[in-house]
Design a protein around this motif. Structure first.
Motif, PDB file in Angstrom:
ATOM      1  N   GLY A 154       1.009  -1.372   0.187  1.00 23.33           N
ATOM      2  CA  GLY A 154       0.104  -0.094   0.126  1.00 23.33           C
ATOM      3  C   GLY A 154       0.830   1.241  -0.116  1.00 23.33           C
ATOM      4  N   LEU A 155       2.113   1.174   0.109  1.00 24.75           N
ATOM      5  CA  LEU A 155       3.056   2.158  -0.054  1.00 24.75           C
ATOM      6  C   LEU A 155       3.159   3.107  -1.392  1.00 24.75           C
ATOM      7  N   LEU A 156       2.611   2.630  -2.219  1.00 30.97           N
ATOM      8  CA  LEU A 156       2.684   2.938  -3.688  1.00 30.97           C
ATOM      9  C   LEU A 156       1.095   3.083  -4.387  1.00 30.97           C
ATOM     10  N   HIS A 157       0.303   3.053  -3.475  1.00 33.00           N
ATOM     11  CA  HIS A 157      -1.046   2.986  -3.729  1.00 33.00           C
ATOM     12  C   HIS A 157      -1.440   4.378  -4.492  1.00 33.00           C
ATOM     13  N   ARG A 158      -1.780   4.352  -5.584  1.00 33.15           N
ATOM     14  CA  ARG A 158      -2.195   5.562  -6.643  1.00 33.15           C
ATOM     15  C   ARG A 158      -3.711   5.622  -7.032  1.00 33.15           C
ATOM     16  N   ALA A 159      -4.494   4.680  -6.607  1.00 33.93           N
ATOM     17  CA  ALA A 159      -5.808   4.589  -6.869  1.00 33.93           C
ATOM     18  C   ALA A 159      -6.004   4.561  -8.264  1.00 33.93           C
ATOM     19  N   THR A 160      -5.447   3.683  -9.140  1.00 38.89           N
ATOM     20  CA  THR A 160      -5.377   3.545 -10.600  1.00 38.89           C
ATOM     21  C   THR A 160      -7.016   3.199 -10.844  1.00 38.89           C
ATOM     22  N   GLU A 161      -7.447   2.278 -10.177  1.00 41.07           N
ATOM     23  CA  GLU A 161      -8.816   1.669 -10.673  1.00 41.07           C
ATOM     24  C   GLU A 161      -9.820   2.753 -10.513  1.00 41.07           C
ATOM     25  N   LYS A 162      -9.867   3.495  -9.428  1.00 44.61           N
ATOM     26  CA  LYS A 162     -11.004   4.703  -9.102  1.00 44.61           C
ATOM     27  C   LYS A 162     -10.691   5.802 -10.204  1.00 44.61           C
ATOM     28  N   LEU A 163      -9.434   6.076 -10.300  1.00 45.83           N
ATOM     29  CA  LEU A 163      -9.130   7.129 -11.197  1.00 45.83           C
ATOM     30  C   LEU A 163      -9.618   6.787 -12.663  1.00 45.83           C
ATOM     31  N   ALA A 164      -9.507   5.570 -13.008  1.00 45.98           N
ATOM     32  CA  ALA A 164      -9.887   5.240 -14.314  1.00 45.98           C
ATOM     33  C   ALA A 164     -11.449   5.165 -14.409  1.00 45.98           C
ATOM     34  N   GLU A 165     -12.055   5.191 -13.325  1.00 43.96           N
ATOM     35  CA  GLU A 165     -13.581   5.198 -13.290  1.00 43.96           C
ATOM     36  C   GLU A 165     -13.891   6.546 -13.297  1.00 43.96           C
ATOM     37  N   SER A 166     -13.130   7.580 -13.238  1.00 44.79           N
ATOM     38  CA  SER A 166     -13.452   8.973 -13.293  1.00 44.79           C
ATOM     39  C   SER A 166     -13.324   9.752 -14.276  1.00 44.79           C
ATOM     40  N   LYS A 167     -12.563   9.089 -15.331  1.00 45.46           N
ATOM     41  CA  LYS A 167     -12.148   9.649 -16.690  1.00 45.46           C
ATOM     42  C   LYS A 167     -12.724   9.002 -17.834  1.00 45.46           C
ATOM     43  N   PRO A 168     -12.720   9.651 -19.213  1.00 45.21           N
ATOM     44  CA  PRO A 168     -13.203   8.665 -20.299  1.00 45.21           C
ATOM     45  C   PRO A 168     -12.438   7.702 -20.779  1.00 45.21           C
ATOM     46  N   PHE A 169     -12.754   6.630 -21.290  1.00 42.76           N
ATOM     47  CA  PHE A 169     -12.163   5.439 -21.352  1.00 42.76           C
ATOM     48  C   PHE A 169     -10.628   5.864 -22.001  1.00 42.76           C
ATOM     49  N   ASN A 170     -10.701   6.548 -23.144  1.00 43.73           N
ATOM     50  CA  ASN A 170      -9.310   6.763 -24.023  1.00 43.73           C
ATOM     51  C   ASN A 170      -8.330   7.479 -23.172  1.00 43.73           C
ATOM     52  N   GLN A 171      -8.772   8.239 -21.826  1.00 47.52           N
ATOM     53  CA  GLN A 171      -7.748   8.702 -21.149  1.00 47.52           C
ATOM     54  C   GLN A 171      -7.042   8.159 -20.145  1.00 47.52           C
ATOM     55  N   SER A 172      -7.407   6.525 -20.077  1.00 48.94           N
ATOM     56  CA  SER A 172      -6.777   5.661 -18.989  1.00 48.94           C
ATOM     57  C   SER A 172      -5.658   4.888 -19.483  1.00 48.94           C
TER      58      SER A 172
END
Length: 417
Positions: A41-59
């Motif tokens: 968890g020391l490198l947690h960057r919330a990639t999955e949640k960030l991808a859910e907040s952006k258009p498909f092509n921006q992830s």
């Protein structure tokens, strides 16, 4: 008589020791490991949640940063998931390019692995040798995408652009001049396919050099033979994949069992181990580099003979060309709409997986019909493998934990996500 109690110690999170920001809390009885507790968890960057907040092509770029040594393989799983829901398929030439770059990525990953793992166990020279070849292949990444690591080259519907007709060359500098400059540019007189032909002809000899340093080396074998044994039953129970699973003698490879891209049309072998120890996993990865070299040569041969489009003709997911935008107002509107809002993906769910260098990397994608994912979940091989650490290293010595972490080939971008 006073009872001697076990003691605990922190292994990591120093990056060079723990292959990332792993904090491993070891309970020790002298030099013997009684229990291993991985803290992540020391490198947690919330990639999955960030991808859910952006258009498909921006992830797509976020995928590169998960397992940041297997960049394009991560992209491949993500764009395949989007293509499944959109019901589109990349052109044949794009599929061959993807296959070729997946195998370039596999070699890049294994070169990093063999160099860093050898360094972990006290062998310095292999690291320098492996990076010599790695730099050549990183130039291919840069030539097609403009970036040496985070390429964002795969796109839903194909790839960003076709292979370049000219490879970049080294210029004269205080580091490179004269005969040294000639040697560096020797393979760069033609196209990328010419460059890869030259690289693939030379690479088996380079792998022989690594093996000459390690395979029969007495110290290397003392550090890896019968160390970190994973039985086939354990490998299946823990959900292992890739070299971790094949090192234990189970011949499972998505490229053979569930072919995607053009893997059904190329000829290659799947190496497997016998004992399931660190040494077997080393041998499996070395042989995988040789097999990847074979696949790249077959891809180069096909790509030479078969020109064609590398992207679908669909303005909903692909931007129009600059020439088209000059003459067509509708194309210009599509361009702005695509990059500002993205595109809506039909409602549904899918799972797309690729045989990444470390194992099965998959993307579970749920769409509710909007222009961004409703849910995105990554199936990362490093996370699965690391979870077995306690069960595997119990009873081994402290230096064997170093060998085991190295042979897991973990990268924390995809563990912490």
């Amino acid at each position: 008589m006073q009872e001697i109690k076990n003691y605990t110690m922190n292994f990591g999170p120093q990056h060079p020791a723990a292959h990332g920001v792993l904090r491993l809390v070891l309970e020790m009885d002298g030099e013997t490991v009684v229990r291993a507790d991985p803290h992540i968890g020391l490198l947690h960057r919330a990639t999955e949640k960030l991808a859910e907040s952006k258009p498909f092509n921006q992830s797509i770029g976020y995928m590169d940063r998960l397992d940041y040594v297997s960049m394009m393989c991560n992209e491949h799983a993500y764009v395949r998931a989007i293509e499944n829901l959109l019901g589109i398929e990349a052109p044949e030439r794009a599929q061959w390019i993807r296959t070729m770059f997946d195998e370039i990525t596999r070699i890049l990953n294994h070169l990093m692995w063999i160099g860093s793992n050898a360094l972990d166990l006290g062998a310095m020279a292999v690291f320098l040798y492996a990076f010599r070849e790695r730099e050549e292949l990183m130039d291919c990444y840069e030539a097609v995408s403009g970036a040496r690591m985070h390429a964002t080259y795969y796109r839903p519907g194909g790839v960003y652009r076709d292979l370049p007709e000219v490879m970049p060359k080294y210029g004269e500098s205080k580091w490179h001049k004269g005969k040294d400059l000639e040697r560096l540019n020797q393979w760069r007189g033609g196209s990328m396919l010419d460059f890869l032909d030259a690289f693939c002809a030379d690479f088996p000899r380079r792998v022989d050099e690594y093996e000459e340093l390690l395979t029969d080396n007495r110290i290397w074998k003392q550090r890896t033979v019968d160390i970190g044994v994973v039985s086939p039953e354990q490998a299946l129970a823990w959900g292992m994949s890739g070299p971790m699973l094949r090192g234990s003698g189970i011949e499972w490879d998505l490229r053979k069992k569930q072919p995607y891209a053009k893997y059904a049309e190329v000829d290659f072998d799947v190496p497997v181990g016998v004992k399931g120890d660190c040494y077997d996993r080393y041998l499996v990865r070395v042989e995988e580099m040789r097999q990847s070299n074979r696949i790249i040569q077959q891809c180069v041969k096909w790509l030479r003979a078969n020109p064609g489009p590398v992207m679908v003709r669909n303005y909903k997911v692909v931007p129009p060309s600059r020439v088209e935008m000059k003459d067509d107002m509708e194309a210009l509107i599509h361009h702005f709409k695509l990059f500002s809002e993205g595109y809506a993906v039909p409602a549904g769910e899918t799972y797309a997986a690729v045989e990444a260098p470390k194992g099965e990397f998959g993307i579970y994608l749920v769409s509710d019909g909007a222009n961004k994912p409703f849910r995105l979940k990554c199936r990362a091989p490093s996370f699965v493998h690391l979870s077995s650490m306690d069960a595997i290293v119990r009873g081994y010595m402290l230096p064997d934990v170093v060998a085991m972490i190295g042979t897991y080939d973990v990268v924390f971008g995809e563990v912490d996500r």
